[in-house]
Write an enzyme that holds these catalytic residues in place. Structure first.
Site, PDB file in Angstrom:
ATOM      1  N   CYS A  29       0.836  -1.206   0.000  1.00  0.00           N
ATOM      2  CA  CYS A  29       0.000   0.000   0.000  1.00  0.00           C
ATOM      3  C   CYS A  29       0.874   1.260   0.000  1.00  0.00           C
ATOM      4  O   CYS A  29       1.568   1.537   0.980  1.00  0.00           O
ATOM      5  CB  CYS A  29      -0.906  -0.039   1.225  1.00  0.00           C
ATOM      6  SG  CYS A  29      -1.749   1.502   1.606  1.00  0.00           S
ATOM      7  N   CYS A  32       0.139   3.804   2.772  1.00  0.00           N
ATOM      8  CA  CYS A  32       0.593   3.234   4.060  1.00  0.00           C
ATOM      9  C   CYS A  32       2.086   3.478   4.241  1.00  0.00           C
ATOM     10  O   CYS A  32       2.538   3.841   5.326  1.00  0.00           O
ATOM     11  CB  CYS A  32       0.325   1.727   4.103  1.00  0.00           C
ATOM     12  SG  CYS A  32      -1.400   1.261   3.946  1.00  0.00           S
TER      13      CYS A  32
END
Length: 105
Positions: A29, A32
């Site tokens: 991600c 993230c």
């Protein structure tokens, strides 16, 4: 910043009685990974006052399901064993800091 690998570890952290921030993320991600250095920095700054832990949703889908995580990054702010706030998606450092400070009030 330590990781929580399973529900038992989460329960152990919860039983310590400190405010908790859970950062649900995945290695793949992008947002993230952008947020991670900020969360790690704040984890160091708030060490001893707030437990900041990361949870990999790919490795711990049981805990992710328990928190009904649908999008990542997802941060949950927990005080007195209750979710008092949450943040979905990347956020600036000042916003995370405000939420951490609120946990300490």
């Amino acid at each position: 910043m330590k990781a929580i690998e399973n529900n038992q570890q989460f329960t152990a952290v919860l039983s310590e009685g400190k405010p908790i921030v859970l950062d649900f993320y995945a290695d793949w991600c992008g947002p993230c990974q952008t947020l991670l250095p900020i969360v790690e920095k704040l984890s160091t700054e708030y060490n001893g006052k707030v437990e900041v832990r990361k949870v990999n949703v790919d490795q711990n889908n049981e805990l992710a399901a328990r928190f009904k995580v649908r999008n990542i990054p997802a941060l949950f702010f927990i005080k007195d064993s209750k979710i008092v706030d949450q943040l979905i998606g990347a956020a600036p450092e000042f916003q995370l800091r405000e939420k951490l400070d609120t946990l300490l009030d």
